[in-house]
Design a protein around this motif. Structure first.
Motif, PDB file in Angstrom:
ATOM      1  N   GLY A   1      49.172  46.086  44.596  1.00  0.00           N
ATOM      2  CA  GLY A   1      48.770  45.738  43.239  1.00  0.00           C
ATOM      3  C   GLY A   1      47.282  45.466  43.194  1.00  0.00           C
ATOM      4  O   GLY A   1      46.723  44.857  44.107  1.00  0.00           O
ATOM      5  N   ILE A   2      46.646  45.949  42.148  1.00  0.00           N
ATOM      6  CA  ILE A   2      45.224  45.681  41.954  1.00  0.00           C
ATOM      7  C   ILE A   2      45.056  44.962  40.618  1.00  0.00           C
ATOM      8  O   ILE A   2      45.377  45.504  39.562  1.00  0.00           O
ATOM      9  N   GLY A   3      44.618  43.736  40.706  1.00  0.00           N
ATOM     10  CA  GLY A   3      44.467  42.903  39.509  1.00  0.00           C
ATOM     11  C   GLY A   3      43.133  43.162  38.828  1.00  0.00           C
ATOM     12  O   GLY A   3      42.449  44.148  39.099  1.00  0.00           O
ATOM     13  N   SER A   4      42.762  42.248  37.919  1.00  0.00           N
ATOM     14  CA  SER A   4      41.554  42.480  37.133  1.00  0.00           C
ATOM     15  C   SER A   4      40.969  41.180  36.607  1.00  0.00           C
ATOM     16  O   SER A   4      41.695  40.331  36.091  1.00  0.00           O
ATOM     17  N   PRO A   5      39.632  41.048  36.695  1.00  0.00           N
ATOM     18  CA  PRO A   5      38.987  39.866  36.123  1.00  0.00           C
ATOM     19  C   PRO A   5      38.898  39.905  34.602  1.00  0.00           C
ATOM     20  O   PRO A   5      38.439  38.954  34.008  1.00  0.00           O
ATOM     21  N   ARG A   6      39.314  41.007  33.985  1.00  0.00           N
ATOM     22  CA  ARG A   6      39.361  40.971  32.518  1.00  0.00           C
ATOM     23  C   ARG A   6      40.785  40.887  31.987  1.00  0.00           C
ATOM     24  O   ARG A   6      41.007  40.921  30.784  1.00  0.00           O
ATOM     25  N   ALA A   7      41.774  40.799  32.876  1.00  0.00           N
ATOM     26  CA  ALA A   7      43.160  40.582  32.455  1.00  0.00           C
ATOM     27  C   ALA A   7      43.467  39.085  32.536  1.00  0.00           C
ATOM     28  O   ALA A   7      42.788  38.340  33.240  1.00  0.00           O
ATOM     29  N   SER A   8      44.491  38.657  31.806  1.00  0.00           N
ATOM     30  CA  SER A   8      44.803  37.232  31.734  1.00  0.00           C
ATOM     31  C   SER A   8      45.262  36.704  33.087  1.00  0.00           C
ATOM     32  O   SER A   8      45.674  37.455  33.972  1.00  0.00           O
TER      33      SER A   8
END
Lengths: 160, 893
Positions: free
Chosen positions: B308-315
């Motif tokens: 999984g690759i998360g994101s600093p612009r996702a909640s």
């Protein structure tokens, strides 16, 4: 197009700036200087003042547009400014202005075709006791009547 | 302390003026020129009241409430006949030249002038004369100008020039023809120009973007929200109608942004309506319906072999859901190795060190500032606005000593004059307008490593036990140390913008060392890259580089990528290789980008406006954004709901509250996250909170083109808000009020009714909970300065890559808004004056650039004064990936 004052003007502005703790304070005399050299305060003169004094152009233009003593457009040989504030209005200032317009055939803000006279209105000229008043260039003319206006304008127009 | 208003006793704060007290007590008193952030100047004469000497005085005298301090025992009357008559006549002459154009004016229905006209009782126009008219100006893509409506309150220039430091909006002319505008048509230069729309009491300055898809305030659906366009987390009020987002307004927060927003935050919203939105699922490039998707999802999701690759612009919630799905071992933060390390260092400093991060409002109260390495005006504009206020703190003490209260704006500015408190800036670059430089006591332009060394030298000057740094800057470190040590509230500002670990460490060392003399560390603000950089990092997970490595080693066969365009995070070749190797790529995002176009399954995510969740801002404050509207496609879902669906366990987290509870159990740092919001079952007297004002029109007609019957409003399982105008008429917690409104107050000035004291906390408390607190009194574990000789010798003729940030164009989402795109720069390569001269390149000349031996980019040159020798600047955003700290070569063509 950029404008800079004459060598003498450059020297004078240096002296003027030296008089004040901040350059901003030299704004009025700098504009005056430009007007003396050009005849009015042109856009280019505003650019020069804003560069020379490190002031925003909006500020300099605000100053120019506030004072009726600065001309934003070329003016005639003489500038006639008729007071339109309350004290003069109560003793017939509006009639004086109307008469000037009719006699010269121009409206406030305009210059006669021969380039001799520019007619303008001014706010209170601080001579309420002797109204109606107007100024011709830097001189007051007080207690105006239709007759004295006629004589004044005729004299200005007949000057060589 | 108390004052008497119309015979009734009211508690009052002696630090305030009478107008402020009357409005704070919920009394109606009209005003124009006063603004709580701008203070009083007594210009408009609209707030006249009768003030009495004592209880025997029956005549009293008229006074301007905004200019009169609330002394103990002051007796005044708002209702006095003479005061009322004066106020009525003042509004009558203010209205002499105001056009009768309310029906076609964008301000209509939320106009302070309308409200005050009615309040002051001017109901019949008597003037028979022609109105004064002006020519309007073109002011750029954000603000529309209609000068005929002006009532000369001067608020616009007081905000724009005095408060925000703008240079190009001025006042022209005199008497009855005063004109507010630019010296000539053109784009307003200030990044805060959009606030004019709210600061202007009438429709002189209106929102041009709203004008293109206009609706009245009462027809908008709104909900409390948080800006997604930088890390500060300013509070916003987005407004929607018929499925499209129409505007963003500043939402007052006593702790974060106060009354204002920057233009990126206000006008970036149009990405939500963008043609690049993903509105339905795609399976191998083919549009799919949500009915066929579950099968595709099941195929895409093969347990255990997917990372999984998360994101600093996702909640926070979406990042956590993905981490929970793939497991912490396979969860990656979605940022480059360098960026991940920088943010991790910041979190460690903020959690383990003794320095506290102030809120944005607290920054305004700081009185000596050192900025290290961050181009604040570009990466976090509202922080620059707060710093602009901070330089007034020391000189304005002279006014306070003279007994002049702080709200006496004209008098205080007269005393302050051109004096400024200490502000030192050391950074590789400033924004192009150099708007903070003009305030600075000293500005130093140097490469990031040198900026860090200066910081370490300052730390050593403050505390001899802090390690010594190479002496480079003469007496400057001692001067900075002296200013910080002598201040009441010293502040150090830094961030990830310089891309340097050493800069971040140096900033912490200075803040900690400042505690040596005063017993308490200085305050410390770090700017981080995105709206949820801290929140995503607190979930944990490795960097993108490790994801790439795991794929290369063949440990995984697929990837789920959450709200992230990897091409902005890593070199193109690396991302290509990663995506080529991956068997399944599931991308969940609201925007189509190059990463999304490589997805085997693309799932349409909800934006901030279509979902609820939490962001953690740079202060470590968790803030909830609430769903504003229901997207008209049932395919668009919050990312975390898609993630639950991937698992085939849609009931794993039935709503946001359950998801947060799971998160709080697993990660103690998020223990208080629920307090940033409100439970979905919260009700006011049994009713939900309506998202629309009670006057909303057209509900039965708005969907009539599709369905004759009025549809049921959609359910919202995640919040107590209703997609309706029906529900609780008043919310006791002001932070939950979707929009400010009060009887007689239709404009944004209704805000006066939403806090106990104007300018203080909202009724019931400001939103957000702080997750990061320092360890008070922790002994400073100083970092060591970078050593010159420890650095590897840079390849000859190579230049250090520096990322240049732009207010408009560097942030991914806002760059899709047409107005922002118009103001964004085209790709370029920047060199300092010396470097350009040495290389014989001139402005606009095209050169070839190669980073770390990578592919050649051909870009035009921009000379950027102040950019240090040996550095090359690239605009973040217009150049998709800028590896700050890398080495680049440029050659003439």
């Amino acid at each position: 197009m950029t404008w800079t004052p004459s060598a003498a003007g450059q020297k004078r502005i240096d002296e003027i700036i030296a008089r004040y703790p901040s350059k901003m304070a030299a704004c009025l005399p700098a504009l005056r200087l430009a007007q003396e050299e050009i005849g009015h305060v042109s856009k280019e003169a505003i650019d020069w003042v804003s560069r020379r004094l490190e002031l925003p152009r909006a500020h300099v233009q605000g100053v120019v547009s506030f004072y009726t003593l600065y001309h934003q457009k070329p003016v005639g040989k003489h500038v006639v400014q008729v007071c339109r504030t309350l004290s003069c209005a109560l003793v017939g200032g509006e009639r004086i202005l109307d008469h000037c317009q009719k006699k010269l055939g121009i409206r406030p803000g305009e210059t006669t075709p021969d380039g001799k006279i520019t007619l303008e209105t001014a706010e209170c000229l601080a001579s309420c006791g002797s109204g109606p008043v107007l100024t011709v260039d830097d001189e007051f003319v007080e207690n105006l009547t239709i007759e004295s206006i006629d004589a004044l304008l005729d004299r200005l127009r007949s000057e060589p | 302390m108390a004052i008497w208003i119309d015979g009734r006793r009211h508690e009052a704060d002696p630090e305030r003026n009478i107008l402020d007290v009357c409005l704070s007590r919920g009394l109606d008193l009209p005003y124009f020129c006063w603004h709580p952030a701008l203070g009083s100047v007594g210009a408009c004469r609209q707030c006249a009241v009768k003030v009495f000497k004592d209880d025997k005085d029956t005549r009293g005298r008229l006074a301007m409430a905004c200019m009169t301090p609330a002394k103990d025992g002051t007796r005044l009357s708002i209702d006095d006949a003479e005061a009322r008559e004066l106020r009525r006549s003042v509004i009558e002459w203010l209205m002499l030249n105001h056009p009768h154009d309310c029906p076609v004016c964008d301000e209509g229905g939320e106009c302070h002038l309308q409200d005050m006209t009615v309040m002051a009782g001017h109901l019949v126009r008597r003037t028979r004369f022609e109105k004064r008219t002006f020519r309007n100006q073109y002011l750029g893509p954000f603000v529309r100008h209609e000068m005929n409506r002006c009532i000369q309150c001067y608020r616009c220039v007081r905000f724009y020039a005095d408060h925000a430091g703008g240079k190009d909006l001025g006042v022209f002319g005199a008497h009855d023809a005063v004109y507010f505008g630019r010296h000539a048509d053109g784009v307003l230069e200030s990044a805060f120009a959009g606030n004019l729309v709210e600061v202007c009491p009438t429709g002189v300055f209106t929102d041009r973007t709203l004008g293109r898809h206009y609706v009245r305030k009462w027809d908008l659906q709104t909900a409390p929200s948080v800006c997604v366009h930088c890390s500060l987390g300013c509070n916003t009020t987005p407004g929607e109608r018929a499925g499209s987002l129409r505007r963003i307004r500043a939402r007052y927060s006593g702790a974060v942004n106060g009354w204002f927003l920057c233009d990126r935050g206000r006008y970036g919203y149009e990405f939500v309506n963008s043609e690049r939105r993903v509105r339905r699922p795609f399976v191998r490039g083919e549009a799919a319906t949500s009915e066929v998707t579950p099968a595709a999802l099941a195929r895409a999701w093969s347990k255990g072999r997917v990372l999984g690759i998360g994101s600093p612009r996702a909640s926070v919630e979406s990042n956590y859901a993905l981490a929970a799905l793939v497991g912490p071992e396979r969860f990656h933060q979605g940022t480059s190795a360098a960026q991940t390390a920088l943010v991790a260092t910041i979190i460690r400093i903020l959690r383990e060190g003794p320095a506290r991060t102030p809120s944005l409002r607290e920054v305004e109260r700081c009185d000596a500032v050192l900025v290290l390495g961050e181009d604040v005006a570009s990466t976090a504009p509202m922080l620059a606005l707060a710093l602009r206020q901070s330089v007034r703190r020391q000189p304005e003490r002279a006014a306070l000593e003279l007994g002049i209260p702080g709200w006496q704006d004209g008098a205080v500015r007269e005393v302050v004059g051109n004096r400024k408190g200490p502000l030192f800036i050391a950074a590789s670059v400033a924004n192009e307008a150099r708007e903070l430089d003009e305030l600075a006591t000293r500005t130093v332009r140097a490469a990031p490593e040198d900026v860090a060394r200066l910081g370490f030298a300052v730390a050593h000057a403050l505390d001899a036990s802090a390690p010594e740094a190479d002496g480079l800057f003469g007496r400057l470190p001692a001067q900075i140390a002296g200013a910080l040590a002598g201040a009441e509230r010293p502040l150090v500002v830094s961030g990830t913008g310089a891309g340097s670990e050493a800069v971040i460490q140096a900033a912490a060392s200075v803040a900690w060392a400042a505690g040596a003399g005063r017993g308490r560390a200085a305050e410390l603000v770090y700017v981080v890259p995105e709206c949820n950089s801290l929140g995503a990092a607190l979930i944990g997970g490795r960097s993108l580089a490790e994801a790439f490595a795991a794929m290369e080693r063949g440990e995984v066969t697929g990837a789920i990528i959450l709200e992230n365009d990897l091409y902005r995070r890593a070199p193109e070749a690396d991302v290509d290789a990663f995506l080529d190797r991956a068997g399944h790529v599931v991308v969940i995002d609201h925007l189509a980008h190059d990463t999304a176009s490589r997805a085997s399954t693309l799932l349409p995510a909800a934006t901030f406006a279509e979902s609820s969740g939490t962001f953690v801002n740079n202060e470590g404050r968790a803030q909830r954004f609430f769903q504003v509207f229901d997207p008209d496609s049932t395919d668009i879902r919050p990312s975390w709901r898609w993630i639950a669906a991937l698992d085939g366990a849609t009931d794993r987290w039935p709503n946001l509250d359950e998801l947060q509870a799971a998160l709080a159990r697993e990660l103690p740092i998020f223990g208080e996250i629920a307090a940033a919001g409100v439970p979905a079952e919260y009700r006011v007297r049994g009713a939900r909170i309506p998202r629309a004002l009670h006057r909303q029109s057209g509900r039965t007609a708005i969907t009539a083109n599709r369905e004759l019957h009025e549809p049921r409003p959609p359910e919202d399982p995640d919040s107590p808000f209703a997609f309706s105008m029906e529900g609780a008429p008043r919310v006791p917690l002001a932070r939950l009020a979707p929009e400010v409104w009060a009887p007689g107050w239709n404009s944004c000035q209704a805000l006066n009714r939403f806090s106990a004291e104007i300018g203080g906390a909202l009724l019931g408390g400001d939103p957000g909970v702080r997750l990061l607190e320092p360890i008070e009194g922790a002994p400073p574990a100083y970092f060591s300065p970078p050593r010159v000789d420890s650095l590897p010798e840079p390849p000859p003729d190579s230049l250090l890559v520096v990322a240049l940030h732009h207010v408009f164009g560097s942030e991914e989402l806002s760059a899709l808004a047409p107005g922002v795109a118009e103001l964004a720069p085209k790709p370029y390569v920047a060199l300092g004056e010396e470097e350009a001269l040495e290389r014989g390149v001139s402005e606009r000349e095209e050169v070839d650039l190669s980073i770390d031996g990578g592919p050649i980019l051909t870009l035009p040159v921009r000379i950027r004064p102040g950019l240090p020798r040996g550095a090359v600047g690239l605009p973040a955003g217009p150049v998709r990936f800028v590896p700050a700290g890398s080495r680049a070569r440029i050659s003439k063509r």
